[in-house]
Write a protein that holds these residues in place. Structure first.
Motif, PDB file in Angstrom:
ATOM      1  N   UNK A  81      10.396  55.013   0.986  1.00 43.45           N
ATOM      2  CA  UNK A  81      11.581  54.482   1.659  1.00 43.45           C
ATOM      3  C   UNK A  81      12.616  55.599   1.734  1.00 43.45           C
ATOM      4  N   UNK A  83      14.507  56.042   4.490  1.00 44.63           N
ATOM      5  CA  UNK A  83      15.601  55.704   5.394  1.00 44.63           C
ATOM      6  C   UNK A  83      16.759  55.165   4.600  1.00 44.63           C
ATOM      7  N   UNK A  84      17.741  55.881   4.494  1.00 40.02           N
ATOM      8  CA  UNK A  84      18.945  55.485   3.795  1.00 40.02           C
ATOM      9  C   UNK A  84      19.706  54.405   4.525  1.00 40.02           C
ATOM     10  N   UNK A  85      19.518  54.357   5.818  1.00 40.72           N
ATOM     11  CA  UNK A  85      20.310  53.405   6.591  1.00 40.72           C
ATOM     12  C   UNK A  85      19.893  51.975   6.315  1.00 40.72           C
ATOM     13  N   UNK A  87      19.580  50.466   3.712  1.00 41.43           N
ATOM     14  CA  UNK A  87      20.213  49.717   2.636  1.00 41.43           C
ATOM     15  C   UNK A  87      21.669  49.383   2.863  1.00 41.43           C
ATOM     16  N   UNK A  88      22.284  49.882   3.853  1.00 40.00           N
ATOM     17  CA  UNK A  88      23.727  49.607   3.923  1.00 40.00           C
ATOM     18  C   UNK A  88      24.190  49.257   5.350  1.00 40.00           C
ATOM     19  N   UNK A  96      32.642  53.168  -2.533  1.00 39.98           N
ATOM     20  CA  UNK A  96      31.472  53.915  -2.965  1.00 39.98           C
ATOM     21  C   UNK A  96      31.680  54.695  -4.240  1.00 39.98           C
ATOM     22  N   UNK A  97      32.861  54.901  -4.628  1.00 38.29           N
ATOM     23  CA  UNK A  97      33.060  55.726  -5.812  1.00 38.29           C
ATOM     24  C   UNK A  97      34.085  55.076  -6.713  1.00 38.29           C
ATOM     25  N   UNK A 201      14.397  46.857  -3.126  1.00 33.72           N
ATOM     26  CA  UNK A 201      14.981  48.151  -3.481  1.00 33.72           C
ATOM     27  C   UNK A 201      16.479  48.171  -3.256  1.00 33.72           C
ATOM     28  N   UNK A 204      18.534  45.788  -5.480  1.00 36.26           N
ATOM     29  CA  UNK A 204      18.728  46.303  -6.833  1.00 36.26           C
ATOM     30  C   UNK A 204      20.005  47.116  -6.907  1.00 36.26           C
ATOM     31  N   UNK A 205      20.192  47.961  -5.958  1.00 38.35           N
ATOM     32  CA  UNK A 205      21.406  48.766  -5.927  1.00 38.35           C
ATOM     33  C   UNK A 205      22.647  47.908  -5.816  1.00 38.35           C
ATOM     34  N   UNK A 208      23.649  46.095  -8.947  1.00 38.55           N
ATOM     35  CA  UNK A 208      24.393  46.953  -9.857  1.00 38.55           C
ATOM     36  C   UNK A 208      25.836  47.108  -9.401  1.00 38.55           C
ATOM     37  N   UNK A 209      26.004  47.202  -8.134  1.00 42.83           N
ATOM     38  CA  UNK A 209      27.346  47.318  -7.581  1.00 42.83           C
ATOM     39  C   UNK A 209      28.173  46.083  -7.901  1.00 42.83           C
TER      40      UNK A 209
ATOM     41  N   UNK B  65      22.260  59.127   2.403  1.00 37.17           N
ATOM     42  CA  UNK B  65      21.182  58.379   3.043  1.00 37.17           C
ATOM     43  C   UNK B  65      21.610  57.786   4.382  1.00 37.17           C
ATOM     44  N   UNK B  66      22.810  57.480   4.548  1.00 41.01           N
ATOM     45  CA  UNK B  66      23.192  56.816   5.794  1.00 41.01           C
ATOM     46  C   UNK B  66      23.934  57.747   6.777  1.00 41.01           C
ATOM     47  N   UNK B  91      31.139  62.480  -5.406  1.00 39.80           N
ATOM     48  CA  UNK B  91      30.115  61.564  -5.929  1.00 39.80           C
ATOM     49  C   UNK B  91      30.307  60.193  -5.311  1.00 39.80           C
ATOM     50  N   UNK B  92      29.263  59.708  -4.717  1.00 42.34           N
ATOM     51  CA  UNK B  92      29.282  58.342  -4.213  1.00 42.34           C
ATOM     52  C   UNK B  92      28.206  57.566  -4.941  1.00 42.34           C
ATOM     53  N   UNK B  93      28.628  56.411  -5.277  1.00 39.24           N
ATOM     54  CA  UNK B  93      27.692  55.602  -6.054  1.00 39.24           C
ATOM     55  C   UNK B  93      26.918  54.683  -5.120  1.00 39.24           C
ATOM     56  N   UNK B  94      25.874  54.278  -5.621  1.00 35.71           N
ATOM     57  CA  UNK B  94      25.012  53.341  -4.932  1.00 35.71           C
ATOM     58  C   UNK B  94      24.534  53.876  -3.572  1.00 35.71           C
ATOM     59  N   UNK B 118      20.050  58.593  -6.795  1.00 37.88           N
ATOM     60  CA  UNK B 118      21.166  57.646  -6.826  1.00 37.88           C
ATOM     61  C   UNK B 118      21.890  57.847  -8.152  1.00 37.88           C
ATOM     62  N   UNK B 121      21.641  55.626 -11.303  1.00 37.79           N
ATOM     63  CA  UNK B 121      20.436  55.553 -12.125  1.00 37.79           C
ATOM     64  C   UNK B 121      20.104  56.851 -12.820  1.00 37.79           C
TER      65      UNK B 121
END
Lengths: 230, 599
Positions: A81, A83-85, A87-88, A96-97, A201, A204-205, A208-209, B65-66, B91-94, B118, B121
């Motif tokens: 997997x 492709x990052x896209x 998941x969001x 994000x931070x 997948x 899961x992220x 946690x968020x 990733x995006x 740093x970006x999380x998730x 990530x 983790x």
């Protein structure tokens, strides 16, 4: 006569106060239709929410591992997997931070959490249904998917209560997300598996968020002084 | 065409030259790890593949990733060589980071494989700080309390990171570490440590999803020297009890035999007289029972004869009682009805018969016989066998309280041969009387008188049993004319055996109640000392009086032992007479009621 009336008044007062005392910190079932008479303290609500989030995250982590094992047993090694896209695809930007999180308000925190939770309810249900169709899906994985979908639903309710309590009745500005995620139905087995894997997948992220956000919120609401944030 | 070919050839030649020189493009680098200590920043390290002989530079590129935007590592120095440090802003999380490293030198460059990271983790916190170990003394024993602090960088307070801790302990000379989970707390109590040993402690931590930190530096603590009190007490108790057990065992061993006797006393075996165990084992029941049977029981016809020999003397008192309301003469004259109660009179079976016969038979002999008979009745010892009531089935009812005018029959002393030589019983009396007459004082002879009935009392041997047949006194009108040689006796008196003549006859002599006597009473043989096993009455010689002359013969017959030169003083019963049956009275008189055939 005066004395008797005074006594009666006192008795009534005592009884009423007792009722009031007993009535207030009563544990109510975590339902949206909770009446006014039933009030749970904010601390307990937040604590429950955090526990829910932690549990969901834990289950999601295990599900991902089980799915990986299943894929290996299937012989699908290269299901990568990348492709990052995937998941969001969020309509609302989520922080994000940590710096970002530190800067947003409680209101936005709650809303972010709600968005996330609501986003994942339907995909989880789909994955659960899809896993039932697998030939050799491990039962643990199937059970966990069921658990995830139930827990996420109850978490949503809890968040709504929290919003109502923290932000008041006017807190729910945003509507529920539109059901934009079309139900992905494909005859291709590979694609189905891929999709299921990506759901687990990515969830899961996000679990946690959600957990992190709720923890922060709890700290802010209860222990404002010691919280390093803000 | 010719130019391109020439260029190729030149390039090839150049490469060969370069290879010969030992230079090459860099090797492929490899990303080893990326770590975030607090979930806010992270660092990635790579490994160079080989520089190829030429100075090589490395560059790290990443993209999220995006998005497609490629960024280069912001900081190559903070984390050291071959590393890239991402600060908080970067740093970006998730979000997954796609990271690659590019190594490049003069000859070329090389790209590593991409790695997806990530940050959430890859958290590996720093080690805990300020580890302290302190010995705490408790009543149950000392233990070590280890405490520490969270790593400085980790933000656990706000809940950004949740850390759990682990501690491990090792005592000196131990091989393995003991690991304990401390959870989220920042202290731990270590028990069960050996005393007087050095103890090493280390701590590490881990976020709920992430990697374990490194172990801290070793912290040393020395355990104090103590003795576990509980254990020592138990040791003492054990030793003491063992000691006691040993002593008890030794004592038991020494007293083994007496203990055996005490606990298991010997059971006496059954003993039956005449019972032979061997016979029982042999299994012959006939013989066994035969041994148990005593010969001579029940008494046979000899009994009749034996009974004849007996003399009976009756209790005077009873007779008085009886005689008060009765007519004596008629009673015994007419007692033919009770003729079956003969107590062995031989030819004189019945009372009346005896009297008549005796009297008739003796008429010829004169009054002596009368006297004799009377005397016989009164003077002789009677072996009253009424004592042994239970053992004498055939004995005439001595229990009969009636006055029985048994004529006293003198028991035959010597020839008591089984079958009835009974007659001489009373025959001998006159002989005796004749012999006695010159010696005895007239007053000493017994005589029956009417009026002397109450006074008449004759005992030779008295039966203790009250069933003794009452002494019957004849009311005879016969004694008016005393025998020539026989002076009338004023009263009945005790008789004592004067001596025993060689014919085994008792020479009777009345007891002298009067103080003065012409003759010495001599030895008193009226006392029976003992009955020997041969059914011999041993009479005791009473030498209270002076007796010399005529009784020298009697002297020899002291009855201290069975006198062989003398005739036994008492006739022998031919029946089996167990010694136990004899009863010796206190005054020496023998109750020879057992002189019956006994069993």
């Amino acid at each position: 006569m005066k004395k008797t009336t005074v006594l009666q008044v006192c008795m009534v007062f005592v009884v009423c106060s007792l009722q009031a005392v007993i009535g207030s910190p009563v544990d109510c079932p975590d339902q949206d239709t909770a009446g006014v008479s039933c009030i749970i303290s904010l601390e307990k609500l937040l604590e429950r929410a955090v526990q829910h989030a932690e549990l969901i995250h834990h289950i999601a982590e295990e599900s991902k591992l089980l799915f990986d094992e299943m894929l290996i047993s299937f012989g699908v090694v290269n299901l990568h997997i990348s492709e990052g896209t995937m998941c969001s695809p969020k309509t609302v930007s989520v922080p994000m931070s940590k710096t970002e999180i530190q800067q947003i308000s409680d209101k936005w925190l709650l809303h972010s959490v709600l968005i996330l939770v609501q986003f994942w309810i339907n995909p989880l249900v789909d994955v659960q249904a899809s896993l039932m169709n697998y030939q050799n899906a491990p039962s643990a994985l199937v059970d966990r998917s069921k658990l995830m979908s139930t827990k996420i639903t109850s978490l949503e309710q809890g968040i709504l209560v929290l919003i109502r309590q923290i932000l008041g009745e006017g807190g729910l500005v945003l509507e529920g997300p539109e059901d934009t995620s079309d139900h992905f139905v494909s005859s291709d087995t590979f694609e189905t598996v891929r999709r299921d894997y990506s759901v687990i997948y990515c969830f899961r992220k996000d679990a946690h968020k959600i957990q992190t956000l709720l923890k922060l919120l709890k700290c802010r609401q209860i222990d404002k002084e010691n919280c390093s944030l803000f | 065409m010719r130019n391109s070919g020439a260029v190729l050839i030149l390039t090839f030649i150049a490469k060969l030259i370069l290879q010969a020189a030992g230079v090459s493009p860099p090797g492929k680098p490899r990303l080893t790890s990326c770590r975030s200590p607090e979930k806010e920043t992270f660092t990635c390290w790579w490994e160079p593949g080989g520089d190829g002989g030429l100075p090589t530079t490395y560059a790290l590129y990443y993209h999220l990733e995006n998005s497609e935007t490629v960024y280069e590592c912001p900081d190559y120095r903070t984390a050291g060589e071959n590393s890239c440090y991402f600060n908080k802003n970067d740093t970006s999380l998730w979000v997954n980071y796609n990271i690659t490293v590019v190594a490049s030198n003069a000859l070329g460059k090389n790209i590593s494989d991409p790695v997806e990271v990530d940050v959430v983790y890859i958290v590996q916190p720093n080690t805990p700080e300020n580890v302290t170990a302190v010995v705490v003394h408790d009543e149950q024993g000392p233990f070590v309390r280890v405490s520490w602090e969270k790593p400085r960088t980790a933000d656990t307070r706000s809940g950004w990171i949740t850390l759990i801790y682990q501690i491990r302990v090792k005592q000196e000379k131990d091989e393995k570490w003991e690991e304990y989970d401390a959870g989220m707390q920042k202290y731990y109590n270590v028990f069960s440590l050996h005393p007087d040993k050095e103890c090493m402690v280390q701590v590490r931590c881990k976020p709920d999803h992430g990697f374990w930190s490194e172990w801290t530096q070793t912290t040393y603590v020395k355990m104090p020297n103590y003795i576990p009190r509980e254990r020592s007490l138990w040791i003492l108790i054990t030793i003491f009890s063992i000691f006691i057990v040993l002593i008890l065992t030794w004592t038991l061993n020494v007293k083994r035999n007496s203990m055996k006797l005490c606990l298991l006393p010997p059971v006496p075996g059954p003993k039956i007289k005449g019972f032979d165990k061997q016979l029982l084992k042999s299994g012959k029941t006939e013989e066994i029972f035969n041994t148990l049977v005593i010969q001579g029981f029940p008494p046979t016809t000899d009994y009749e004869n034996l009974l004849v020999e007996y003399l009976e003397v009756y209790d005077n008192e009873k007779q008085e009682l009886v005689l008060d309301g009765k007519e004596l003469s008629e009673d015994f004259m007419k007692s033919k009805s009770s003729s079956d109660n003969d107590s062995g009179r031989g030819s004189c079976d019945s009372r009346t018969l005896l009297l008549e016969k005796c009297m008739d038979g003796r008429e010829g002999s004169g009054s002596d016989q009368h006297q004799y008979s009377q005397h016989g009745e009164t003077s002789w010892a009677s072996t009253e066998s009424s004592e042994s009531q239970g053992a004498e089935p055939g004995y005439p009812e001595s229990t009969d309280g009636r006055a029985k005018t048994w004529p006293v029959v003198f028991p035959q002393p010597h020839h008591h041969s089984p079958v009835g030589a009974v007659k001489p019983a009373y025959h001998s009396v006159p002989e005796i009387l004749n012999q006695l007459s010159p010696h005895a004082t007239p007053s000493n002879y017994h005589q029956l008188h009417h009026q002397d009935i109450p006074q008449q009392e004759l005992w030779f041997s008295k039966s203790a049993c009250r069933h003794s047949q009452s002494y019957n006194q004849f009311n005879l009108d016969v004694i008016d004319t005393p025998a020539p040689g026989v002076p009338p006796l004023p009263s009945l008196e005790y008789v004592e055996v004067q001596r025993v003549n060689p014919e085994n006859m008792l020479l009777l002599r009345p007891l002298n109640r009067e103080p003065e006597r012409s003759d010495c009473t001599g030895e008193d043989y009226s006392k029976v000392k003992v009955v020997t096993s041969h059914n011999i009455l041993l009479l005791q010689r009473d030498t209270s009086h002076q007796c010399v002359d005529d009784y020298s013969q009697a002297d020899q017959c002291t009855t201290q032992q069975p006198p062989h030169p003398c005739k036994p003083a008492v006739h022998q019963w031919n029946s089996v007479m167990p010694q136990e049956g004899m009863r010796v009275m206190g005054n020496g008189y023998v109750d020879s009621t057992v002189l019956m055939p006994s069993f």
